[in-house]
Write a protein that holds these residues in place. Structure first.
Motif, mmCIF file in Angstrom:
data_model
loop_
_atom_site.group_PDB
_atom_site.id
_atom_site.type_symbol
_atom_site.label_atom_id
_atom_site.label_comp_id
_atom_site.label_asym_id
_atom_site.label_seq_id
_atom_site.Cartn_x
_atom_site.Cartn_y
_atom_site.Cartn_z
ATOM 1 N N ASN A 164 0.806 -1.244 0.000
ATOM 2 C CA ASN A 164 0.000 0.000 0.000
ATOM 3 C C ASN A 164 0.830 1.281 0.000
ATOM 4 N N ASP A 165 2.024 1.239 -0.533
ATOM 5 C CA ASP A 165 2.882 2.436 -0.573
ATOM 6 C C ASP A 165 3.589 2.481 -1.919
ATOM 7 N N ALA A 166 3.007 3.227 -2.867
ATOM 8 C CA ALA A 166 3.543 3.263 -4.221
ATOM 9 C C ALA A 166 4.891 3.956 -4.298
ATOM 10 N N ALA A 167 5.072 5.037 -3.554
ATOM 11 C CA ALA A 167 6.327 5.792 -3.634
ATOM 12 C C ALA A 167 7.496 4.939 -3.155
ATOM 13 N N GLU A 168 7.361 4.362 -1.961
ATOM 14 C CA GLU A 168 8.441 3.528 -1.436
ATOM 15 C C GLU A 168 8.548 2.215 -2.208
ATOM 16 N N GLY A 169 7.404 1.686 -2.633
ATOM 17 C CA GLY A 169 7.428 0.437 -3.386
ATOM 18 C C GLY A 169 8.219 0.553 -4.669
ATOM 19 N N LYS A 170 8.073 1.664 -5.356
ATOM 20 C CA LYS A 170 8.812 1.895 -6.597
ATOM 21 C C LYS A 170 10.318 1.945 -6.328
#
Length: 480
Positions: free
Chosen positions: A143-149
């Motif tokens: 649920n964390d697109a910024a960190e996931g990327k």
């Protein structure tokens, strides 16, 4: 090596939105890297009808059973060497297995073990005791697109980087344990290196580590206390086990790691993936995500609780230790090391299983590219890694007998022990008992009066071994 990348474009799109093409391009790059080694390597979007044509129905809503069926079909029809699942559980579902230590039947374990086995989808870990497939996961952040990327960018970059020389991993590890777990850490290091390497305890020579001499080392090994959705690992003294001391948190990791690190994590929930906004202790990314973001190559750990003996290695120590040992053998891939470790502990402890070992096996995962070899080739000037010199641990093999009643004589002895130790006499005794087999015996030889019984206390279990109706030993098995 023929490698299949497996992910879900729909769930990626739901998370990454306008950045979806950037994330998909990372996977195309990694697939291109695999194709240079074997042109038959392929990237599969298991929710896409075109991608899954003539293989299996496309997965809908990240359904666990459909995802398992898709993985099984790819293995069956494409005859691959290894598979890499790309994404956390909100992208490619973990399989959920019933926790065999939970008497309510409600608790589940997030697991990738079923993907390594041919048996169809089930929530019973006993169905998955014959792994034959090399499967690992490169997770992003729940649920964390910024960190996931960022995590995916670094993990993919490191997966495509060349392996290193054996000498890079032959030095001292950053190894730390609680004061009460020194025997376990010594055994784990002996398994990995063939001899005990220098290590620290917390408290004692911690928690203040020198980032130059600690974090920058290539092998990290922790036998510490973790927690549900925690970014904090704690130490424990020999004095008061209820007091925890700060040993590791993600700010330390973020400050000092270099590329190529291997994390051998033995803490409870040490490889649990969760939404950083729902962190219960500490702050920031889950530990495994933090390591991958800082360019670690491989992380082994548990999504659930681990268990340990105070004065010996427990089952989880052996899985983690064998993984480290095999991974440091030249040209052994991350996936091959994990599969070999699983097979080794099943061979050493297998047959029938007690519920603690089943839980540990179910929860153990590896993050990283299954096809990547950490040590690419042997430097002839340096020589190979030290040969394993430890003696095989002696153990008994338990055979579960369901609905077996506890004899009154044994129950009285158990109550006497509980009373002497100051425990509640009403402590729940397991409804099942375990027949004890000596190594090499067959299950048919189990008939008789040799049994093990488990008593659940606050944060530990007492295991009573009986012979001819008499308690002959009592062992403490702790969570952590």
């Amino acid at each position: 090596m023929k490698v299949m990348l497996v992910t879900n474009k729909t769930t990626l799109g739901n998370k990454y939105g306008s950045n979806l093409d950037t994330v998909l391009n990372l996977m195309v790059q990694l697939n291109g890297h695999h194709k240079k080694i074997n042109p038959e390597s392929t990237l599969y979007y298991i929710d896409d009808a075109v991608s899954m044509k003539d293989i299996a129905p496309p997965v809908r809503d990240n359904n666990k059973a459909q995802t398992k069926a898709a993985v099984d079909a790819i293995f069956e029809k494409k005859k691959l060497d290894c598979m890499v699942l790309v994404g956390a559980g909100d992208i490619v579902a973990f399989q959920e297995l019933k926790d065999p230590t939970d008497t309510t039947g409600l608790a589940v374990i997030q697991s990738d073990l079923p993907y390594a086995c041919a048996y169809p989808c089930s929530d019973d870990v006993r169905r998955f005791l014959a792994p034959e497939r090399m499967v690992t996961r490169i997770p992003d952040v729940v649920n964390d697109a910024a960190e996931g990327k960022l995590v995916l960018e670094n993990a993919v970059q490191q997966a495509m980087s060349p392996g290193k020389a054996a000498a890079d991993y032959a030095g001292e590890p950053w190894a730390v344990c609680t004061q009460r777990r020194e025997c376990a850490l010594q055994g784990l290091l002996s398994l990995v290196y063939g001899a005990v390497k220098p290590y620290a305890t917390c408290p004692h020579s911690g928690p203040c580590w020198d980032p130059v001499t600690s974090y920058k080392r290539k092998v990290h090994a922790h036998i510490l206390h973790g927690g549900v959705r925690s970014t904090f690992l704690g130490g424990e003294s020999n004095g008061d086990p209820s007091v925890r001391y700060e040993a590791v948190h993600i700010d330390m990791v973020d400050a000092g790691l270099e590329d190529g690190v291997i994390l051998l994590e033995r803490a409870c929930h040490g490889a649990q993936l969760f939404d950083p906004k729902e962190c219960r202790k500490g702050k920031g990314l889950p530990l495994a995500n933090a390591y991958l973001k800082r360019k670690a190559w491989a992380v082994i750990g548990s999504t659930t609780q681990n268990y340990s003996y105070e004065n010996a290695m427990h089952f989880s120590d052996f899985i983690v230790g064998y993984f480290g040992k095999y991974l440091l053998e030249p040209e052994t891939s991350i996936g091959a090391a994990f599969l070999a470790a699983r097979k080794q502990v099943i061979k050493d402890f297998g047959g029938a299983w007690d519920n603690f070992k089943l839980k540990i096996l179910a929860g153990m995962v590896v993050y990283g590219d299954a096809s990547k070899a950490v040590i690419e080739k042997v430097d002839k000037k340096e020589g190979t890694m030290a040969e394993e010199s430890h003696a095989a641990a002696s153990h008994v093999v338990p055979v579960e007998v369901r609905d077996a009643r506890i004899p009154e004589g044994v129950k009285k002895q158990i109550c006497d022990v509980l009373k002497r130790r100051g425990h509640d006499l009403e402590a729940a005794v397991s409804a099942s008992r375990l027949a004890v087999l000596k190594p090499g015996c067959e299950a048919a030889d189990a008939l008789g009066d040799n049994w093990q019984y488990y008593v659940r206390l606050d944060r530990k279990w007492l295991m009573f071994t009986t012979e001819n109706g008499n308690v002959i030993s009592v062992e403490e098995i702790e969570e952590g």
